[in-house]
Design a protein around this motif. Structure first.
Motif, mmCIF file in Angstrom:
data_model
loop_
_atom_site.group_PDB
_atom_site.id
_atom_site.type_symbol
_atom_site.label_atom_id
_atom_site.label_comp_id
_atom_site.label_asym_id
_atom_site.label_seq_id
_atom_site.Cartn_x
_atom_site.Cartn_y
_atom_site.Cartn_z
ATOM 1 N N ALA A 45 79.267 7.035 -30.721
ATOM 2 C CA ALA A 45 78.066 6.525 -31.384
ATOM 3 C C ALA A 45 76.965 6.211 -30.375
ATOM 4 C CB ALA A 45 78.402 5.285 -32.208
ATOM 5 N N PHE A 46 77.274 5.432 -29.337
ATOM 6 C CA PHE A 46 76.204 5.066 -28.405
ATOM 7 C C PHE A 46 75.876 6.197 -27.441
ATOM 8 C CE2 PHE A 46 79.996 2.829 -26.684
ATOM 9 C CZ PHE A 46 80.093 3.422 -25.428
ATOM 10 N N LEU A 47 76.839 7.073 -27.146
ATOM 11 C CA LEU A 47 76.526 8.214 -26.288
ATOM 12 C C LEU A 47 75.593 9.188 -27.009
ATOM 13 C CD1 LEU A 47 80.012 8.819 -24.648
ATOM 14 C CD2 LEU A 47 77.996 7.688 -23.642
ATOM 15 N N LYS A 48 75.775 9.353 -28.295
ATOM 16 C CA LYS A 48 74.867 10.179 -29.089
ATOM 17 C C LYS A 48 73.452 9.598 -29.035
ATOM 18 C CE LYS A 48 74.062 11.919 -33.748
ATOM 19 N NZ LYS A 48 74.491 11.899 -35.136
ATOM 20 N N GLU A 72 60.060 5.043 -25.208
ATOM 21 C CA GLU A 72 61.298 5.830 -25.215
ATOM 22 C C GLU A 72 62.175 5.483 -24.014
ATOM 23 O OE1 GLU A 72 62.186 7.200 -27.817
ATOM 24 O OE2 GLU A 72 60.306 7.590 -28.861
ATOM 25 N N THR A 73 61.564 5.155 -22.878
ATOM 26 C CA THR A 73 62.350 4.717 -21.719
ATOM 27 C C THR A 73 63.060 3.412 -22.045
ATOM 28 O OG1 THR A 73 60.882 5.842 -20.155
ATOM 29 C CG2 THR A 73 62.270 4.071 -19.274
ATOM 30 N N ALA A 74 62.364 2.491 -22.713
ATOM 31 C CA ALA A 74 63.002 1.230 -23.118
ATOM 32 C C ALA A 74 64.168 1.496 -24.063
ATOM 33 C CB ALA A 74 61.975 0.308 -23.787
ATOM 34 N N ASP A 75 63.982 2.424 -25.015
ATOM 35 C CA ASP A 75 65.081 2.767 -25.926
ATOM 36 C C ASP A 75 66.264 3.354 -25.160
ATOM 37 O OD1 ASP A 75 63.513 1.965 -28.069
ATOM 38 O OD2 ASP A 75 63.020 4.016 -28.711
ATOM 39 N N LEU A 76 65.972 4.235 -24.212
ATOM 40 C CA LEU A 76 67.039 4.851 -23.420
ATOM 41 C C LEU A 76 67.769 3.804 -22.594
ATOM 42 C CD1 LEU A 76 68.579 7.300 -22.329
ATOM 43 C CD2 LEU A 76 66.681 7.656 -20.713
ATOM 44 N N TRP A 77 67.022 2.956 -21.912
ATOM 45 C CA TRP A 77 67.652 1.907 -21.109
ATOM 46 C C TRP A 77 68.503 0.996 -21.977
ATOM 47 C CZ3 TRP A 77 63.849 -0.398 -16.964
ATOM 48 C CH2 TRP A 77 63.463 0.611 -16.070
ATOM 49 N N PHE A 78 67.978 0.633 -23.149
ATOM 50 C CA PHE A 78 68.725 -0.246 -24.044
ATOM 51 C C PHE A 78 70.078 0.374 -24.389
ATOM 52 C CE2 PHE A 78 70.099 -1.515 -28.264
ATOM 53 C CZ PHE A 78 70.113 -2.888 -28.140
ATOM 54 N N HIS A 79 70.083 1.630 -24.776
ATOM 55 C CA HIS A 79 71.344 2.268 -25.160
ATOM 56 C C HIS A 79 72.265 2.474 -23.959
ATOM 57 C CE1 HIS A 79 69.056 2.833 -28.861
ATOM 58 N NE2 HIS A 79 70.249 2.714 -29.427
ATOM 59 N N CYS A 80 71.686 2.662 -22.775
ATOM 60 C CA CYS A 80 72.508 2.695 -21.562
ATOM 61 C C CYS A 80 73.147 1.330 -21.311
ATOM 62 C CB CYS A 80 71.677 3.134 -20.355
ATOM 63 S SG CYS A 80 71.220 4.883 -20.373
ATOM 64 N N LEU A 81 72.416 0.258 -21.593
ATOM 65 C CA LEU A 81 72.985 -1.085 -21.469
ATOM 66 C C LEU A 81 74.117 -1.300 -22.466
ATOM 67 C CD1 LEU A 81 69.725 -3.145 -20.890
ATOM 68 C CD2 LEU A 81 71.577 -2.799 -19.233
ATOM 69 N N VAL A 82 73.999 -0.722 -23.659
ATOM 70 C CA VAL A 82 75.094 -0.788 -24.626
ATOM 71 C C VAL A 82 76.328 -0.093 -24.043
ATOM 72 C CG1 VAL A 82 75.897 -0.047 -26.913
ATOM 73 C CG2 VAL A 82 73.584 -0.991 -26.640
ATOM 74 N N ALA A 83 76.127 1.063 -23.411
ATOM 75 C CA ALA A 83 77.254 1.776 -22.786
ATOM 76 C C ALA A 83 77.880 0.923 -21.687
ATOM 77 C CB ALA A 83 76.794 3.122 -22.226
ATOM 78 N N HIS A 86 80.041 -1.698 -23.256
ATOM 79 C CA HIS A 86 81.318 -1.154 -23.747
ATOM 80 C C HIS A 86 82.340 -1.050 -22.617
ATOM 81 C CE1 HIS A 86 84.177 1.338 -25.953
ATOM 82 N NE2 HIS A 86 84.208 2.108 -24.880
ATOM 83 N N TYR A 87 81.877 -0.625 -21.449
ATOM 84 C CA TYR A 87 82.779 -0.421 -20.313
ATOM 85 C C TYR A 87 82.912 -1.658 -19.429
ATOM 86 C CZ TYR A 87 82.761 4.390 -21.817
ATOM 87 O OH TYR A 87 82.906 5.537 -22.570
ATOM 88 N N ASN A 88 82.467 -2.809 -19.946
ATOM 89 C CA ASN A 88 82.560 -4.082 -19.217
ATOM 90 C C ASN A 88 81.875 -4.022 -17.853
ATOM 91 O OD1 ASN A 88 84.048 -5.691 -21.132
ATOM 92 N ND2 ASN A 88 85.800 -4.382 -20.677
ATOM 93 N N LEU A 89 80.730 -3.370 -17.830
ATOM 94 C CA LEU A 89 79.926 -3.284 -16.614
ATOM 95 C C LEU A 89 78.618 -4.020 -16.838
ATOM 96 C CD1 LEU A 89 80.550 0.500 -15.912
ATOM 97 C CD2 LEU A 89 81.514 -1.441 -14.648
#
Length: 116
Positions: A45-48, A72-83, A86-89
């Motif tokens: 879901a978040f990788l998509k 769009e950069t903010a959206d991308l960064w936000f979803h990268c932060l979600v990733a 997920h990986y406890n990073l």
């Protein structure tokens, strides 16, 4: 303020803390939270979303639309932060990696990477 000020680090840390609190294992409710819903669905879901946001950023850049590039950069960064969540990073680990690379030529940094 420049991008290298502690303010930016504070924002990333606060967002990361909020995202962590939205994890389903921390009580995040997928019915009430977009982030909890993404995390509950798992990496696909978040990788998509990362792929979609990266594509939207490319399109905004190709169109030369500064406001959309930032958005769009903010959206991308936000979803990268979600990733990362997920990986406890933490985003601080990414900032430390960028700091480690600072001052290196991109070609030199790439040459130092282990062969895949």
């Amino acid at each position: 303020m420049s991008e290298t000020t502690p303010y930016g680090q504070d924002v990333l840390a606060r967002v990361a803390d909020t995202l962590h609190s939205r994890r389903p294992d921390q009580g995040g409710d997928p019915q009430a939270s977009y982030v909890a819903k993404l995390l509950a669905k798992g990496p696909d879901a978040f990788l998509k979303k990362i792929g979609e946001e990266a594509t939207e950023l490319v399109m905004a850049a190709k169109d030369g639309q500064p406001d959309r590039i930032v958005s769009e950069t903010a959206d991308l960064w936000f979803h990268c932060l979600v990733a990362l969540t997920h990986y406890n990073l933490r985003p601080e680990a990414v900032l430390a990696e960028l700091a480690r690379r600072e001052g290196l030529s991109g070609l030199e940094e790439k040459a130092r990477r282990p062969a895949e």
